[in-house]
Write an enzyme that holds these catalytic residues in place. Structure first.
Site, short mmCIF file in Angstrom:
data_model
loop_
_atom_site.label_atom_id
_atom_site.label_comp_id
_atom_site.label_asym_id
_atom_site.label_seq_id
_atom_site.Cartn_x
_atom_site.Cartn_y
_atom_site.Cartn_z
N LYS A 22 -8.06 -9.44 -6.21
CA LYS A 22 -8.50 -8.90 -4.92
C LYS A 22 -8.46 -7.38 -4.99
O LYS A 22 -7.49 -6.81 -5.54
CB LYS A 22 -7.56 -9.42 -3.81
CG LYS A 22 -8.02 -9.05 -2.40
CD LYS A 22 -7.04 -9.59 -1.33
CE LYS A 22 -7.56 -9.36 0.08
NZ LYS A 22 -6.66 -9.91 1.11
N SER A 79 -8.98 -12.47 4.81
CA SER A 79 -9.66 -11.37 4.18
C SER A 79 -9.89 -11.55 2.68
O SER A 79 -10.71 -10.83 2.11
CB SER A 79 -8.84 -10.09 4.38
OG SER A 79 -7.61 -10.18 3.69
N SER A 92 -4.74 -14.62 5.41
CA SER A 92 -5.83 -14.14 4.55
C SER A 92 -5.93 -14.81 3.19
O SER A 92 -6.90 -14.58 2.47
CB SER A 92 -5.71 -12.63 4.34
OG SER A 92 -6.18 -11.94 5.47
#
Lengths: 493, 496
Positions: free
Chosen positions: B81, B161, B185
């Site tokens: 990420k 997210s 997330s």
């Protein structure tokens, strides 16, 4: 020794057009913690390094960087708290104080707001007349210093030096217990002495390791506190006194002309010795304090605190009482000697095994005087305690008189050397040989028959004779011997 | 074993075993993923691809594997990420304001992965500063969910997210990925894409080197294709880090070995407050199905109450933005990233931050600034902290009676890109089941259990006691087996 409480110090009132006023002063002293590393990073803290050469990723607030508390700085704060006779809080909390400024990389300063590491304490402030006042400490907390903006390197650009960013500061907040600029100055000197004794801050105001925010208000004696103004970042004791004097007068003038004091933040201009309001934009901060989620509450172990307590050195107040009781010094002399740790230590080295009163007089008189005049301090003093001690020994054993000793001292101070050798070489040895003195006395008596006749009625003229004999011996004659012999020869018994 | 031409179909554990058995090399495996990655630009999963680095790391892994010195994750290609700082590799947090930011340091979590031999394929797309539940808030554009409704071509969100991470794992572009979870997330996008997402106990993974969103809630974790894979990855990610003051110094178990395939003697709590109004019947059905699977695996179902659940979302949307408003203050244009030129410092700040931050980030910075302001602090921030304490207490009381808790992961399946873009409140409701877990700092695992009527995956969430990830992996493994979820999205993106 007497101690005055602030409310009793009526003699510090200052006169206005409409009557007397009292100044009320509270101080926030920012003292840089003596520590090799910063409060939340391992970066170096040495003064005077190349710009941005002592900046860790944390200090520059790079993304994802986290603060880790430096235990040594915590220990230094606890030491300071103990030295201020203050309560140590076993749980304290670091908060974020949020505001934008280019020299504040995180966009917040990590400080302690609601729960400081040190609570209430007390400082005994020594005044010039040997009296003392108590100033209460409200709190001491740890916080990060900011970096430095530099505006004079480029016509259009500003630069930022982050070497100071993240350096540990202790903010020592007093209660509004001071009533004159003299008391405020004496308070700062005392706090500085305490931290220097403790080794928790070097107290160098000119290098910025100590500075103060000064809160000033005025009131009629006995009335409630007036509205205060805060003068930010005053970096010398002299400037602080000037700022207080100016600010008090300014406030009195406003009130006496029917105005009211607006609570505001002001700055001191050392060129004009005046204070002026800071732009409201600079002070209108809502700091949005909240506990820093990157740090857990700081928990201290009682035993750890006790351990630190056991390592505290003798502090100025205790040293002063000891000097008074052990060496028989006056409060004033003791106060002067303990004001700085190395000066007190110097005195003790001189005084041990010697006449302590004589040692005190020499250390505080000739020695400090010469140092001050030469702009030197103990560290770079040309005379060691051992040398000064030897000189005092030579006074005590009557090798030289006090007056000659001063000459020897001056030679030592300027050129160095062993006092006994100087005395030998310069032939300054006191004449204690009574026949030699007698010879000189006889010469003086023979030369001034008129005066000899007068002295019988005017015994005060003895002094003149002594002077003559001393002069003719180049000051080397033992004054007591001269006195005795003269009395006998002049028939004054 | 699967055909070597589709090495990307292997789970992490299968690939590991294949590498150790020399069935293929790390370079071959990595190259397969690089090919898959390059075929999937339509999904927009990557912000930065690092093929050269990947192959170099794969070669190093091969050298070790050849010598029989293989490390736990040797040669396994992962996506990271873009919230994790990676040394010498652009790190953006999905934001314009970090333009050109290339860290000189490596986050602790990714460093742990590389130390264990993993291979980095690239940096994955995400909602800007991890703020969002749909991955529509990225400066680099939205990520498209590899799943589509049956017979439809509507582009769906992957959740957020960690949307890039979830989509990349689900589409087989990476063997597994790292994510971060502040309010759901990891778990919500895992549920939206039919994969497993694990948020460990707060403090298990070091936050050092992860761009901060809300420090007291942020926690890294794995997104993977199976419970075993997430256990495998998490074992390497966690560990005490003296550089993070909130890192927990606790022994790290081998999570993989916690998977015993049964749930004998476990008491599973079902919180009545998680039955929210308007929740699709299918989700409720899978939830009840989950209870049956638990019973069948030897567990006991216990009704519990978490009475303060309804205050969790409002409290979260005070605490998280408050911390974010302060954490994001450092993006000021002075030292790195975007700087808008101006003659005036205040104007420079304003221009840089208004151009550098997207709408959702600005919204949260404003909310956070507001709730911390003088006069509002007590009413909002302090109150929210009290709620947080009550929520933690709800959980600890429940855990006196049960060993873990079973809930749905999200109140609905993936939705269309743009569908909720103008309705932030409805967007925030996506996190209603996941947020309480972050507020209490507990571990949570989402696993896929089936498809809804439209053919979209749904997930169930397991919540455990602090530091008891092992029970989640144990129960997760048993439920995974019972659910037998093996659906994969059709690879429509290869033709786009």
């Amino acid at each position: 020794m007497s101690t005055k409480h602030p409310h009793e110090s009526g003699h510090k009132l200052i006169a206005g057009a409409t009557g007397d006023w009292e100044i009320v002063i509270g101080l926030e002293v920012h003292a840089q913690v003596s520590s090799k590393a910063k409060l939340f990073s391992g970066a170096n803290t040495e003064y005077g390094a190349e710009p941005n050469s002592q900046v860790s990723l944390v200090d520059a607030a790079m993304p994802g960087m986290l603060p880790v508390i430096n235990r040594y700085c915590v220990q230094q704060a606890v030491r300071t708290g103990l030295g201020l006779k203050a309560k140590i809080n076993t749980i304290s909390v670091f908060d974020r104080k949020n505001y934008f400024y280019p020299d504040l990389p995180q966009g917040y300063q990590i400080s302690q707001f609601k729960f400081p590491i040190v609570g209430e304490g007390e400082v005994t402030v020594d005044l010039a007349d040997g009296e003392t006042v108590k100033v209460r400490i409200e709190r001491l907390h740890l916080e990060q210093d900011a970096g430095k903006s530099i505006h004079d390197l480029h016509p259009d650009l500003s630069f930022v030096d982050l070497n100071r960013s993240g350096v540990a500061l202790m903010e020592i907040v007093s209660m509004p217990d001071m009533r004159s600029s003299l008391e405020a100055a004496a308070y700062v000197r005392k706090v500085r002495a305490i931290v220097r004794y403790l080794g928790t801050c070097d107290g160098n105001m000119e290098q910025g390791s100590m500075r103060a925010d000064v809160n000033v208000s005025v009131r009629r004696p006995g009335e409630p506190l007036g509205t205060r103004c805060e003068i930010k970042n005053v970096n010398s004791i002299r400037f602080m006194s000037q700022a207080i004097e100016y600010e008090a007068r300014r406030q009195i003038d406003i009130i006496e002309e029917g105005g009211v004091i607006k609570q505001e933040t002001r700055q001191f201009d050392s060129k004009t010795s005046t204070t002026s309001a800071m732009r409201s934009k600079e002070e209108a901060h809502d700091y949005r304090y909240f506990p820093d989620p990157d740090l857990l509450p700081l928990e201290l172990d009682e035993q750890w605190i006790e351990k630190i307590k056991a390592t505290l050195p003798e502090l100025p107040d205790e040293k002063k009482s000891r000097f008074m009781s052990d060496y028989g010094l006056s409060a004033y002399d003791a106060g002067v000697l303990v004001a700085e740790k190395d000066r007190a230590a110097f005195f003790e080295r001189v005084a041990i095994g010697r006449d302590s009163k004589l040692a005190s007089n020499w250390v505080t008189g000739e020695f400090f005087g010469a140092l001050n005049k030469a702009g030197l301090n103990i560290e770079n003093s040309p005379i060691s305690a051992n040398q000064l001690g030897k000189l005092i020994d030579l006074i005590s054993d009557k090798t030289v008189s006090g007056r000659i000793a001063k000459q020897v001292f001056e030679i030592m101070f300027e050129f160095g050397g062993d006092p006994a050798q100087i005395i030998e070489k310069k032939g300054l040895k006191q004449v204690t040989d009574l026949t030699a003195i007698e010879l000189e006395i006889d010469k003086v008596i023979a030369a001034h028959p008129g005066k000899v006749a007068q002295v019988k009625d005017k015994p005060k003229m003895m002094g003149w004779f002594v002077g003559q004999v001393m002069q003719s011996t180049g000051g080397k004659a033992n004054p007591q011997a001269v006195n005795q012999l003269l009395r006998k020869k002049l028939g004054l018994g | 074993m699967t055909d070597n031409s589709e090495l990307t179909d292997l789970t992490l554990a299968q690939a590991r075993d294949g590498l150790r058995g020399k069935a293929f090399t790390a370079r071959e495996l990595t190259q397969s993923y690089l090919n898959a990655m390059n075929d999937a630009d339509a999904l927009n999963c990557f912000i930065t691809k690092t093929p050269d680095k990947a192959l170099a790391m794969a070669d190093e892994a091969d050298t070790r594997l050849m010598r029989g010195e293989g490390r736990p994750l040797d040669g396994l290609p992962l996506g990271i990420k873009d919230l994790f700082c990676t040394q010498d590799v652009l790190t953006t947090a999905g934001s314009h304001i970090l333009d050109g930011f290339t860290p000189r340091y490596e986050s602790t979590v990714t460093n742990n992965l590389w130390q264990d031999g993993a291979v980095m394929l690239g940096k994955l797309n995400m909602d800007e500063f991890a703020m969002g539940s749909s991955n529509e808030n990225s400066y680099y554009g939205p990520v498209t969910n590899p799943w589509r409704r049956s017979g439809g071509e509507t582009k769906l969100v992957p959740g957020g997210s960690s949307g890039g991470s979830a989509a990349a794992v689900a589409a087989g572009l990476v063997a597994a990925a790292t994510g971060t979870d502040t309010g759901g997330s990891i778990r919500q996008p895992a549920a939206f894409t039919g994969i497993v997402g694990m948020k460990p106990t707060y403090g298990r993974c070091s936050r050092w080197g992860i761009v901060a969103f809300a420090s007291s809630l942020d926690q890294a974790g794995p997104l993977a294709r199976s419970v075993q894979d997430s256990a495998l990855l998490l074992t390497s990610m966690v560990g005490h880090d003296p550089k993070d003051s909130t890192s927990i110094n606790a022994p790290v178990p081998d999570f993989e070995s916690a998977m015993t395939g049964e749930m004998k003697g476990l008491r599973v709590g079902i919180p009545k407050e998680y039955r929210v109004e308007g929740m699709p019947e299918e989700i409720d059905r899978y939830w009840r199905q989950g209870m049956d699977w638990c019973r069948a695996a030897g567990a006991e179902i216990v009704d519990i109450s978490l009475p303060h659940t309804r205050y969790a979302l409002p409290a979260y949307y005070i605490v998280a933005p408050a911390e974010a408003s302060s954490n994001l203050a450092r993006y000021d244009g002075v030292r790195y990233g975007l700087r808008c030129k101006s003659d005036d410092i205040t104007d420079m700040y304003e221009q840089t931050r208004s151009q550098g931050f997207g709408d959702e980030v600005k919204r949260r910075v404003l909310m956070g600034t507001y709730v911390l302001s003088a006069g509002y602090y007590d009413a909002y921030y302090l109150k929210a902290q009290k709620v947080r304490t009550l929520i933690s207490r709800d959980f600890s009381q429940a855990f006196n009676k049960v060993d873990l808790i079973l809930t749905p992961t999200a109140p609905d399946a993936a939705f269309g890109i743009g569908e909720k873009a103008n309705d932030p409140i409805s967007m925030y409701l996506n996190d209603v089941f996941t947020v309480p877990v972050n507020l209490a700092g507990l571990p949570g695992l989402s696993l896929p259990v089936g498809l809804n009527a439209q053919g979209l995956p749904l997930g169930l969430q397991l919540i455990g006691k602090a530091l008891d990830e092992e029970t989640l992996f144990r129960a997760g493994g048993a439920l995974e087996e019972a659910a037998g979820f093996n659906a994969t999205p059709t690879r429509w993106w290869r033709d786009v």
